[in-house]
Design a protein around this motif. Structure first.
Motif, mmCIF file in Angstrom:
data_model
loop_
_atom_site.group_PDB
_atom_site.id
_atom_site.type_symbol
_atom_site.label_atom_id
_atom_site.label_comp_id
_atom_site.label_asym_id
_atom_site.label_seq_id
_atom_site.Cartn_x
_atom_site.Cartn_y
_atom_site.Cartn_z
ATOM 1 N N SER A 115 0.848 -1.190 0.000
ATOM 2 C CA SER A 115 0.000 0.000 0.000
ATOM 3 C C SER A 115 0.884 1.240 0.000
ATOM 4 C CB SER A 115 -0.908 0.023 1.237
ATOM 5 O OG SER A 115 -0.116 0.206 2.396
ATOM 6 N N GLY A 116 0.253 2.362 -0.277
ATOM 7 C CA GLY A 116 0.975 3.630 -0.221
ATOM 8 C C GLY A 116 1.439 3.930 1.200
ATOM 9 N N THR A 117 0.607 3.568 2.165
ATOM 10 C CA THR A 117 0.959 3.790 3.568
ATOM 11 C C THR A 117 2.258 3.067 3.923
ATOM 12 O OG1 THR A 117 -1.328 4.100 4.275
ATOM 13 C CG2 THR A 117 0.212 3.341 5.951
ATOM 14 N N THR A 120 5.315 4.963 2.360
ATOM 15 C CA THR A 120 5.776 6.183 3.036
ATOM 16 C C THR A 120 6.330 5.860 4.417
ATOM 17 O OG1 THR A 120 3.536 6.559 3.856
ATOM 18 C CG2 THR A 120 4.165 7.717 1.845
ATOM 19 N N TYR A 143 -1.252 14.299 2.383
ATOM 20 C CA TYR A 143 -1.581 13.032 3.029
ATOM 21 C C TYR A 143 -0.555 12.005 2.581
ATOM 22 C CZ TYR A 143 -4.206 8.787 4.253
ATOM 23 O OH TYR A 143 -4.596 7.573 4.768
ATOM 24 N N HIS A 144 0.009 11.316 3.560
ATOM 25 C CA HIS A 144 1.016 10.304 3.224
ATOM 26 C C HIS A 144 0.641 8.942 3.793
ATOM 27 C CE1 HIS A 144 3.447 13.623 1.786
ATOM 28 N NE2 HIS A 144 3.380 14.209 2.962
ATOM 29 N N GLY A 145 -0.652 8.663 3.838
ATOM 30 C CA GLY A 145 -1.070 7.406 4.432
ATOM 31 C C GLY A 145 -1.238 7.580 5.926
ATOM 32 N N GLU A 205 4.142 15.709 -1.148
ATOM 33 C CA GLU A 205 3.484 15.343 -2.399
ATOM 34 C C GLU A 205 3.901 16.444 -3.376
ATOM 35 O OE1 GLU A 205 -0.888 14.248 -2.471
ATOM 36 O OE2 GLU A 205 -0.776 14.966 -0.435
ATOM 37 N N ASN A 210 -4.373 15.632 -2.144
ATOM 38 C CA ASN A 210 -5.186 15.236 -0.999
ATOM 39 C C ASN A 210 -5.762 16.406 -0.201
ATOM 40 O OD1 ASN A 210 -5.220 12.210 -0.787
ATOM 41 N ND2 ASN A 210 -3.023 12.535 -1.010
ATOM 42 N N ASP A 238 6.492 11.910 -2.268
ATOM 43 C CA ASP A 238 5.395 10.957 -2.199
ATOM 44 C C ASP A 238 4.598 11.102 -3.490
ATOM 45 O OD1 ASP A 238 3.153 9.494 -1.820
ATOM 46 O OD2 ASP A 238 2.647 10.322 0.155
ATOM 47 N N VAL A 240 2.592 8.829 -4.735
ATOM 48 C CA VAL A 240 1.567 7.779 -4.746
ATOM 49 C C VAL A 240 0.428 8.167 -5.696
ATOM 50 C CG1 VAL A 240 -0.173 6.588 -3.335
ATOM 51 C CG2 VAL A 240 2.168 6.798 -2.507
ATOM 52 N N ILE A 241 0.100 9.453 -5.758
ATOM 53 C CA ILE A 241 -0.897 9.904 -6.750
ATOM 54 C C ILE A 241 -0.231 10.339 -8.049
ATOM 55 C CG2 ILE A 241 -2.507 11.776 -7.354
ATOM 56 C CD1 ILE A 241 -3.680 11.637 -4.630
ATOM 57 N N LYS A 266 -1.079 3.301 -5.737
ATOM 58 C CA LYS A 266 -2.213 3.532 -6.636
ATOM 59 C C LYS A 266 -1.986 2.969 -8.054
ATOM 60 C CE LYS A 266 -4.398 6.730 -3.614
ATOM 61 N NZ LYS A 266 -3.802 7.675 -2.691
HETATM 62 C C1 LIG Z 1 -3.352 7.367 -1.196
HETATM 63 C C2 LIG Z 1 -2.105 7.994 -0.735
HETATM 64 C C3 LIG Z 1 -1.266 7.388 0.215
HETATM 65 C C4 LIG Z 1 -1.666 6.142 0.948
HETATM 66 O O1 LIG Z 1 -1.821 5.046 0.130
HETATM 67 P P1 LIG Z 1 -2.727 3.819 0.649
HETATM 68 O O2 LIG Z 1 -2.562 2.800 -0.439
HETATM 69 O O3 LIG Z 1 -4.105 4.354 0.790
HETATM 70 O O4 LIG Z 1 -2.151 3.363 1.935
HETATM 71 C C5 LIG Z 1 -0.051 7.973 0.482
HETATM 72 N N1 LIG Z 1 0.323 9.096 -0.128
HETATM 73 C C6 LIG Z 1 -0.455 9.720 -1.032
HETATM 74 C C7 LIG Z 1 0.039 10.943 -1.707
HETATM 75 C C8 LIG Z 1 -1.698 9.202 -1.345
HETATM 76 O O5 LIG Z 1 -2.489 9.842 -2.206
#
Ligand SMILES: *Cc1c(COP(=O)(O)O)cnc(C)c1O
Length: 426
Positions: A115-117, A120, A143-145, A205, A210, A238, A240-241, A266
Motif C-alpha cells: 500500500s501507499g501507507t 511512506t 496526506y502520506h497514508g 506530495e 489530498n 510521495d 503515490v498519486i 495507486k
Molecule cells: C493514497 C495515498 C497514500 C496512501 O496510500 P494507501 O494505499 O491508501 O495506503 C499515500 N500518499 C499519497 C500521496 C496518497 O495519495
C-alpha cells in the motif's frame, strides 16, 4: 440512494466501523449515504440498483486506464491459474523493478510493498535510519497514508473529517514531525534554521492531490531539493498519486527535480493493493537484507499484483496516452469553469493533466489554508446534484477528480451539462 444500498449500509454499519473500510467512502462530508457498487467497466460504475455513474474517483487514482481494461484482465487471468502467492522470489518482481527504474528517473533500486501507507512509512524509517536523525518535515494538507509519524495535519479523509491529528498517535512521536505550509519556502528555511541538523527528511506530495489539487511553485520544489542537500537531509517525494499520473516519470520528471526517495502506489498496482519505495542505490542499500533497516511483507511483490501493475505500466509506456489525458483534462475542466461562470458561481479550478479540483472560492488556491476557503455548503449541494444525475465524484471537497483513458467525449460532455445544471441550483 436506492433501497438495496440503504439495506447494505445498515448491515455494514452494524458489522464494520462506520460501515466502511476507509473513512471518506461513508460520505459523511457530503451528508449522503454511499451507493454500494456492484461492477465497473470503462469510465462507468454500476451500483447494486443498476444505476450507472460516470466515475471520476477511479478508485482514488489507480484506474488510469479505466475499469477492467482488457490488458489488465488478461494479465490477471493468465497469472491466477499459475498461483496467487508464493512468498518466494519471482521473475515478475524483477521485470516490475526493471520497469519502474526505467520509468522513474529518481529510482535506482526499488522495494515493493502492499500500500501507499507502507511505502511512506518505510521511506521515513529508511530516512531516519540512513541519516541517524529523527525529525521530519511535512506539509499541511498533504496526506502520506496513516502511519503514526505522518498522521499530523494530514489531508484526504483526515482533512475531510476535520481531525487535527489522530488519537492513538503518541505525542512523543508526533513531536518529531514538523508541519509547514505547502509552497512556502520561507517557512522551510526557518524550520531548517531552527532544527537543521535534526531533520532526517522532508516528505512532500510534489503535486498535492489530498487537499484538492494544488499546483506546486517550481521554485518551492527546487528550494526543497537545495535546502535538503545543504543540510544532509533526504528529500522524499510521495508520488503515490502523481506517479504515472502526470507522466510516465511522475512529477520528478515533469519538473526535473530528483528526490532521494520516491514513494509509489495507486496506479502501480493497476487496481490491486500495491505500493513501492525506491531511490538512490546507496540509500536503498541500507534496507535488510543488504543493510540492517528492517522492512518486510508476506504478500509483497504478489504475483497477481505484479501482473496487473505491469500490464498497466506497459500500457502507459505505449502511444499518446498522456497527450490524450491532457486533452481530456483540458476539455473537462475548461467546460466546468465555463459552466460555473454561466451560472454565476465563483470557482477556482486547479488542474494538472488528468487530475483536477473545483474549489468554490474566487481566491487562488495554493495551500491548505486557501483550499479550506472553498465553500463546503456549495460543494455539498453540487455533489448531491451531480450524484443524482449519475456523476460519481469523491465525496469530499479535499480530493481530486481523476480522468482515465476510458473517459469518452460523450461522457465528458454529459458531465459538463450535468455540472451546468448543478451549478444553476446553487
Ligand atoms: C493514497 C495515498 C497514500 C496512501 O496510500 P494507501 O494505499 O491508501 O495506503 C499515500 N500518499 C499519497 C500521496 C496518497 O495519495
Amino acid at each position: 440512494m436506492g433501497e438495496k444500498s440503504r439495506i447494505l449500509f445498515e448491515r455494514a454499519k452494524n458489522l464494520i466501523p462506520g460501515g466502511v473500510n476507509s473513512p471518506v467512502r461513508a460520505g459523511k462530508a457530503v451528508g449522503i449515504d454511499p451507493p454500494f457498487i456492484d461492477r465497473a467497466e470503462g469510465c462507468f460504475l454500476w451500483d447494486v440498483e443498476g444505476n450507472r455513474y460516470i466515475d471520476y474517483v477511479c478508485s482514488w487514482g489507480p484506474m488510469i486506464l479505466g475499469h477492467t481494461p482488457s490488458v489488465v484482465v488478461e494479465a490477471l487471468m493468465a497469472q491466477v491459474v499459475r498461483g496467487t502467492s508464493y512468498g518466494a522470489p519471482t521473475g515478475l518482481e524483477v521485470d516490475m523493478a526493471q520497469m519502474i527504474t526505467d520509468m522513474v528517473p529518481g529510482i535506482e533500486t526499488v522495494r515493493m510493498v502492499n500500500s501507499g501507507t507502507e511505502a511512506t512509512m518505510s521511506a521515513i524509517r529508511l530516512a531516519r535510519g540512513f541519516t541517524g536523525r529523527e525529525k521530519i518535515i511535512k506539509f499541511e494538507g498533504c496526506y502520506h497514508g496513516h502511519a503514526d509519524s505522518l498522521l499530523v495535519a494530514a489531508g484526504s479523509g483526515v482533512a475531510t473529517l476535520g481531525i487535527p491529528g489522530s488519537p492513538g498517535v503518541p505525542a512523543d512521536l508526533a513531536r518529531h514531525t514538523v508541519t509547514l505550509s505547502f509552497n512556502r519556502m520561507d517557512e522551510v528555511s526557518q524550520a531548517f534554521e531552527e532544527f537543521g541538523p535534526e531533520i532526517a527528511a522532508v516528505i512532500v506530495e510534489p503535486i498535492p492531490g489530498n487537499m484538492g489539487v494544488i499546483i506546486p511553485d517550481e521554485t518551492f520544489l527546487k528550494g526543497l531539493r537545495d535546502i535538503t542537500l545543504k543540510n544532509g537531509s533526504l528529500l522524499i517525494f510521495d508520488e503515490v498519486i502523481s506517479g504515472f499520473r502526470v507522466g510516465p516519470g511522475g512529477a520528478q520528471e515533469r519538473y526535473g527535480i530528483m528526490p532521494d526517495i520516491t514513494c509509489l502506489g495507486k496506479i502501480i498496482g493497476g487496481g490491486l493493493p500495491v505500493g513501492a519505495y525506491g531511490g538512490r542505490r546507496e540509500i536503498m542499500a541500507n534496507m535488510a537484507p543488504e543493510g540492517n533497516i528492517y522492512q518486510a511483507g508476506t504478500l509483497s511483490g504478489n504475483p497477481l499484483a505484479m501482473a496487473a501493475g505491469m500490464a498497466t505500466l506497459k500500457a502507459l509506456q505505449d502511444g499518446n496516452i498522456y497527450q490524450d489525458l491532457e486533452e481530456k483534462g483540458d476539455y473537462l475542466f475548461s467546460g466546468l469553469k465555463k459552466a460555473a461562470g454561466g451560472a454565476g458561481v465563483e470557482v477556482t479550478i486547479n488542474r494538472i493533466g488528468s487530475m483536477g479540483s473545483v474549489f468554490f472560492t474566487s481566491e487562488v488556491v495554493t495551500d491548505f489554508a486557501t483550499a479550506k476557503k472553498s465553500n463546503g455548503d456549495m460543494f455539498r449541494g453540487f455533489y448531491g446534484k451531480m450524484l443524482e444525475q449519475g456523476i460519481y465524484l469523491a465525496p469530499s471537497p479535499f480530493e481530486a477528480w481523476f480522468l482515465s483513458a476510458a473517459h469518452g467525449e460523450e461522457s465528458l460532455q454529459k458531465t459538463i451539462e450535468c455540472a451546468a445544471k448543478a451549478f444553476d441550483t446553487l
